[in-house]
Scaffold this active site. Sequence first.
Site, PDB file in Angstrom:
ATOM      1  N   LYS A  47       0.808  -1.228   0.000  1.00 59.72           N
ATOM      2  CA  LYS A  47       0.000   0.000   0.000  1.00 59.72           C
ATOM      3  C   LYS A  47       0.842   1.279   0.000  1.00 59.72           C
ATOM      4  O   LYS A  47       0.392   2.341   0.417  1.00 59.72           O
ATOM      5  CB  LYS A  47      -1.015   0.044   1.167  1.00 59.72           C
ATOM      6  CG  LYS A  47      -1.845  -1.198   1.360  1.00 59.72           C
ATOM      7  CD  LYS A  47      -2.308  -1.834   0.086  1.00 59.72           C
ATOM      8  CE  LYS A  47      -3.374  -1.066  -0.674  1.00 59.72           C
ATOM      9  NZ  LYS A  47      -3.691  -1.740  -1.951  1.00 59.72           N
ATOM     10  N   HIS A 105       7.209  -7.471  -1.875  1.00 57.57           N
ATOM     11  CA  HIS A 105       6.966  -6.909  -0.540  1.00 57.57           C
ATOM     12  C   HIS A 105       7.891  -7.561   0.499  1.00 57.57           C
ATOM     13  O   HIS A 105       7.741  -7.322   1.694  1.00 57.57           O
ATOM     14  CB  HIS A 105       5.522  -7.162  -0.095  1.00 57.57           C
ATOM     15  CG  HIS A 105       4.487  -6.448  -0.919  1.00 57.57           C
ATOM     16  ND1 HIS A 105       4.621  -5.147  -1.332  1.00 57.57           N
ATOM     17  CD2 HIS A 105       3.270  -6.866  -1.392  1.00 57.57           C
ATOM     18  CE1 HIS A 105       3.553  -4.792  -2.027  1.00 57.57           C
ATOM     19  NE2 HIS A 105       2.728  -5.811  -2.081  1.00 57.57           N
ATOM     20  N   SER A 135      -4.751   2.840   4.037  1.00 58.21           N
ATOM     21  CA  SER A 135      -4.913   2.197   2.739  1.00 58.21           C
ATOM     22  C   SER A 135      -4.989   0.678   2.913  1.00 58.21           C
ATOM     23  O   SER A 135      -5.798  -0.003   2.281  1.00 58.21           O
ATOM     24  CB  SER A 135      -3.721   2.583   1.842  1.00 58.21           C
ATOM     25  OG  SER A 135      -3.872   2.041   0.568  1.00 58.21           O
TER      26      SER A 135
HETATM   27  P1  A3P Z   1      -4.973   4.776  -1.200  1.00 60.04           P
HETATM   28  O1  A3P Z   1      -5.645   3.528  -0.725  1.00 60.04           O
HETATM   29  O2  A3P Z   1      -4.527   5.641  -0.064  1.00 60.04           O
HETATM   30  O3  A3P Z   1      -5.785   5.540  -2.188  1.00 60.04           O
HETATM   31  P2  A3P Z   1      -0.116  -0.408  -3.576  1.00 60.04           P
HETATM   32  O4  A3P Z   1      -0.085  -0.396  -5.054  1.00 60.04           O
HETATM   33  O5  A3P Z   1       1.241  -0.526  -2.956  1.00 60.04           O
HETATM   34  O6  A3P Z   1      -1.075  -1.433  -3.083  1.00 60.04           O
HETATM   35  O7  A3P Z   1      -0.633   1.015  -3.083  1.00 60.04           O
HETATM   36  C1  A3P Z   1      -1.974   1.402  -3.308  1.00 60.04           C
HETATM   37  C2  A3P Z   1      -2.097   2.879  -2.968  1.00 60.04           C
HETATM   38  O8  A3P Z   1      -1.428   3.656  -3.981  1.00 60.04           O
HETATM   39  C3  A3P Z   1      -3.552   3.327  -2.959  1.00 60.04           C
HETATM   40  O9  A3P Z   1      -3.626   4.342  -1.961  1.00 60.04           O
HETATM   41  C4  A3P Z   1      -3.701   3.879  -4.371  1.00 60.04           C
HETATM   42  O10 A3P Z   1      -4.776   4.763  -4.526  1.00 60.04           O
HETATM   43  C5  A3P Z   1      -2.356   4.581  -4.519  1.00 60.04           C
HETATM   44  N1  A3P Z   1      -2.018   4.889  -5.915  1.00 60.04           N
HETATM   45  C6  A3P Z   1      -1.940   4.057  -6.958  1.00 60.04           C
HETATM   46  N2  A3P Z   1      -1.645   4.732  -8.093  1.00 60.04           N
HETATM   47  C7  A3P Z   1      -1.522   6.044  -7.741  1.00 60.04           C
HETATM   48  C8  A3P Z   1      -1.245   7.248  -8.469  1.00 60.04           C
HETATM   49  N3  A3P Z   1      -1.052   7.250  -9.779  1.00 60.04           N
HETATM   50  N4  A3P Z   1      -1.199   8.413  -7.775  1.00 60.04           N
HETATM   51  C9  A3P Z   1      -1.419   8.422  -6.438  1.00 60.04           C
HETATM   52  N5  A3P Z   1      -1.702   7.321  -5.702  1.00 60.04           N
HETATM   53  C10 A3P Z   1      -1.750   6.135  -6.345  1.00 60.04           C
END
Ligand code: A3P
Length: 296
Positions: A47, A105, A135
Amino acid sequence: MLVGQSPSLLLHRGFPLIQGINLPHEVDQIQDLEVRDSDVFVVTFPKSGTIWMQQILLLLQSKGDVELVTKKDKVSNADLMPWIESFGQVQEFITAESPRFRVSHLPYYLMPAALCREKGKVIYVARNPKDVLVSSYHFHKMAMMLETPASFEDFFQKFMKGEVMGGNWFQHIKSWFAHKDDLNMMFLTYEEMLLDLTSSVKRLADFLGIELTQDQLQNVVKHSTFNNMKKIPQANYENVPRELLDHHESSFMRKGTIGDWKNHFTVAQNHQFDEVFQREMKDFPVTFTWDIRDVS
Ligand code: A3P
C-alpha cells in the site's frame, strides 16, 4: 504458525506470507536466485504505491507508449511485472528474458543475496505509515484472501503489532534502508512522487539508464497520474476476479492522496502511533510528509 489469529497469514521466517498466494518453499528459493545486472526489483511495504511504480516502469520501458502496456489479453500490470514471491513466479523468473522487472513486498533478508553484490537494481518506495495503515485497512476489506478487519481500531492494533499483510512496517523499511549502500538502490517516497511526478520519473529514468525525449517523458507522466490510471483497467486492477478482490467494497485506486489518516485516526490512536514512530524511527534519516497542506 499463523500470524495473530488470522487464518490468512502464515508466519514464515519472521515474515507473514499470504496463504494461497505465497508458497514457503518458493519464497525460500528467492535468496539463492542468480541476479543479472539488468534485473530491477521494486520493493515496497504493501500500500505504498506498488502498482503506481509498476505503471511508471512499464511506461518507461515502452517510452511512454500506453498501447504497449495495455494489451487486451492482460488482466493487470502484474502479468508484465509480477511479484517475485507469488506462486509460480520463481521458476518463471529463472527462465525469463532480460530485462526482468519484478515487484516484491519481502524484507531484505528474504531477497536474493546477490543484490548486495550490487547486482541488479532495487527501487524502494516508502510512504508515510499512517496513510499506509489506512490504505491497508481498506485493502484488507476488499481482498478476499485477507482477513476482513473487525473494526478500524482492531486493524490499527494489528498493524502496530505487524499482524497484517507485509508484517511490521518499521522493520521492513529499516531492514532495507540499513543496506542501501550495499545495494544498487534508489529510495523514493510516495509523497515526492505525488508532489512532483515529473521529477520522480526523470530520476527513475536516469537511475535505469533509460533515455527519453521530452514528449516521451510527458507521456510517461500523463499515463501514470491517479486520474488516468483509474481509467486503465490493467493499471487499476479492476479486472482482477472477484474471488480475489471485491471491487464493491473498495477500489485499488482509492484516494491517492496524502493525509487521509486524519479522516480515520482518533486522537488516542494518533498519540499511540506517534509514540511508536518516535521510538522506532528516531535515528532514521528520512522525514515523511504527513499532510498535503504541509507542502502547499
Ligand atoms: P490509497 O488507498 O490511499 O488511495 P499499492 O499499489 O502498494 O497497493 O498502493 C496502493 C495505494 O497507492 C492506494 O492508496 C492507491 O490509490 C495509490 N495509488 C496508486 N496509483 C496512484 C497514483 N497514480 N497516484 C497516487 N496514488 C496512487
